[in-house]
Each structure stands twice: as C-alpha cells, then as structure tokens.
Design an enzyme around this catalytic site. Structure first.
Site, mmCIF file in Angstrom:
data_model
loop_
_atom_site.group_PDB
_atom_site.id
_atom_site.type_symbol
_atom_site.label_atom_id
_atom_site.label_comp_id
_atom_site.label_asym_id
_atom_site.label_seq_id
_atom_site.Cartn_x
_atom_site.Cartn_y
_atom_site.Cartn_z
ATOM 1 C CG ASP A 194 -9.717 -0.308 4.219
ATOM 2 O OD1 ASP A 194 -9.099 -0.883 3.153
ATOM 3 O OD2 ASP A 194 -9.029 -0.695 5.074
ATOM 4 C CD GLN A 236 -3.551 -4.400 6.255
ATOM 5 O OE1 GLN A 236 -3.934 -3.356 5.654
ATOM 6 N NE2 GLN A 236 -4.008 -5.569 5.726
ATOM 7 C CE LYS A 246 -3.474 -2.488 2.246
ATOM 8 N NZ LYS A 246 -4.727 -2.737 3.329
HETATM 9 N N1 GUN Z 1 -6.642 -7.038 5.916
HETATM 10 C C1 GUN Z 1 -6.810 -7.845 4.548
HETATM 11 N N2 GUN Z 1 -7.337 -7.047 3.671
HETATM 12 C C2 GUN Z 1 -7.379 -5.725 4.245
HETATM 13 C C3 GUN Z 1 -8.152 -4.637 3.763
HETATM 14 O O1 GUN Z 1 -8.426 -4.395 2.595
HETATM 15 N N3 GUN Z 1 -8.053 -3.561 4.404
HETATM 16 C C4 GUN Z 1 -7.503 -3.685 5.852
HETATM 17 N N4 GUN Z 1 -7.626 -2.642 6.501
HETATM 18 N N5 GUN Z 1 -7.153 -4.611 6.321
HETATM 19 C C5 GUN Z 1 -7.088 -5.613 5.561
#
Ligand code: GUN
Length: 279
Positions: free
Chosen positions: A119, A96, A52
């Site tokens: 998200d 996350q 990211k």
């Molecule tokens: N953990 C696994 N996939 C994701 C996601 O798309 N966003 C976040 N914040 N955590 C995750």
C-alpha cells in the site's frame, strides 16, 4: 470538448501487462501471494477488498484473505501481521483501512515489513518516496501519474496544484509530481483565496472529499483536471470533488467519476505486488 482521461481503459491495460509479467515469473518458478486483512464488516471496505481479490485472481496472484471480526484486539492483529511478515511465501501485506476505533492504525501500519508494504503507507515507504529511493508508492497518486503519462500529458515544468493534504493522496501526490519535475503547490482548508492558487494550475489534482466543490471559477482555461473524489448523491448517481458539467467545457483534459482515478488504485496495488517479487 475536453479529452476524457479513461481510467477504466488504462487500468485494464496495466493489469494485462502485469498478467504477462506474472506469467513470466511463474514460468521461472516465482509465484506471488498477497495477504489482505479486513477487520470488521464495513460495507465499503468489503467492496474494495472484494475488488482487490478479483484483481489478484485476474493477474494470477494468489490472495490470502483474512476476514476478522470487529472484536479482534490490536494484539491479535499485530500478531497476525508479524506472522505474515515472517512467512517467506507472502510477498505483500495489505491491511484495509479504516480499522475499528479500538485499534491504533499507525501502530499496525508500522508493524508491516516495509518490503511487503504494497500500500506504500509505512513511514519507511513514505520516506523512501520523498528522498528518491526505491520503494512502494502510494497507489492512488501512483495511478494518477500513470493516467497522465499514458494520456501523453507532460508533467515536467508544469504548474501542478494539489487540493488536499492527506497522507494517502495529497502528500504522496506532491512527492510524485515533484519527482516528475513538476512545480508543485499543495492547498488545504487553511489556504487563502484557494481559487487564485488553483487557477495557476496546468495540472490540478483535487482530493478534498467535498462533492462538486471545484467549479469553473477554480480552473484555468485549458488545464488538466484530475478528480480523486467519489460521492454517492441523493439521486443515487456518483460524482466527484469536481463539478464535471461546469468545469469540462473549460479544460483540455479531465477524469470522469466514475471511471477515472478510481480503477487505477487497484491496478497500482497489483503493480506493487508484482514489484514485490524484486524485493
Ligand atoms: N481504505 C481506503 N483506501 C484504501 C487503500 O488504498 N488501502 C487500504 N489499505 N485501505 C484503504
């Protein structure tokens, strides 16, 4: 031979388009910042967070990384989220998941300002999605819509069957396919005679977290198959929830694993970050 839906190529195209939009915003004096919070050192999370940050760098968004120890308390995390909500220079906040067990994930997601919820996990974002209001869309299902559209696959009027009802994929996928005028069915672990339902699908989206679960007897000839799963097998190879070798000869289009849905999630996160400039 089925058409291979190339998530790597499509995600790269999207990121290049976003890079241009970010440059245009910068020329007008608007810069974008994404705050990324990771609690603990879960290996998979560290890889996702790293990717990211790289994507932010590529498109020209500043990322603020918070790598907090696993011992961080819920109060400390909530207080950081509050501080980031209030900061005018922070456009998006991403926590996350998963969080350590002593922290209530729902409480943390609820604390994020819905206008910074890139998200799309906040209940307000979810509600906006279902009633057709503007808001952030959950990244993986939004990425699947882009894969279909950019591969020239029509959704309107199609029988769309989703296998899996998670909050992150199955449910928002249903809302998005419905918005595109698909006829949507959501299957889950209690669905009776799953194959009879999945065989109706013109577009089959599989997100059940079981390696190679969907074999040829679950799909209709000529269907489009989207595989959200990703698993590391004993031979170290990656596979999806769909048995690719078994299914591919019977379908008109299919996403590979890796290189299908996976790369789209981060591209759509970046899309949400750029959209945050409009909030
Ligand atoms: N953990 C696994 N996939 C994701 C996601 O798309 N966003 C976040 N914040 N955590 C995750």
């Amino acid at each position: 031979m089925a058409f291979l839906i190339d998530g790597k190529k499509i995600s790269a195209e999207i990121k290049d388009e976003l890079k241009e939009q970010v440059a245009a915003l910068a020329a007008k004096g608007t810069t974008l910042t994404l705050a990324v919070i990771q609690v603990g050192d879960d290996k998979a999370s560290s890889v996702y967070v790293g990717n990211k940050k790289k994507a932010c760098e590529y498109i020209g968004v500043q990322s603020l990384a918070y790598e907090l120890p696993a011992s961080t308390t819920e109060e400390e995390l909530l207080s950081l989220v509050k501080e980031l909500n209030e900061r005018k220079d922070v456009n998006g906040i991403l926590v996350q998941l998963p969080l350590p067990k002593h922290i209530d994930e729902d409480k943390v997601l609820l604390a994020i300002d819905p206008d910074k919820d890139v998200d799309g996990f906040h209940p307000v974002s979810v509600g906006r999605l279902w009633i057709g209001q503007k808001g952030y869309e959950s990244c993986t299902p939004a990425g699947i819509i882009q894969l279909l559209k950019r591969s020239g696959i029509e959704i309107a009027g199609k029988e769309c069957v989703i296998v899996g009802r998670s909050n992150i994929v199955g449910k928002p996928m249903a809302a998005l396919l419905l918005r595109e005028n698909g006829t949507v069915t959501v299957c889950h672990s209690r669905t009776k005679d799953l194959a009879s339902v999945t065989k109706r699908a013109d577009i089959l989206v599989v997100a059940i977290g079981k390696p190679k679960f969907i074999t040829a007897e679950y799909v209709k000839e000529g269907a489009v198959v989207i595989d959200v799963g990703i698993h590391r097998m004993e031979d170290n190879k990656l596979c999806g929830d769909v048995d690719f070798a078994d299914v591919e000869p019977h379908v008109s289009a299919i996403t590979p694993v890796p290189g299908g849905v996976g790369p789209m999630t981060i591209a759509m996160l970046m899309c949400n970050v750029v959209r945050s400039a409009e909030q």
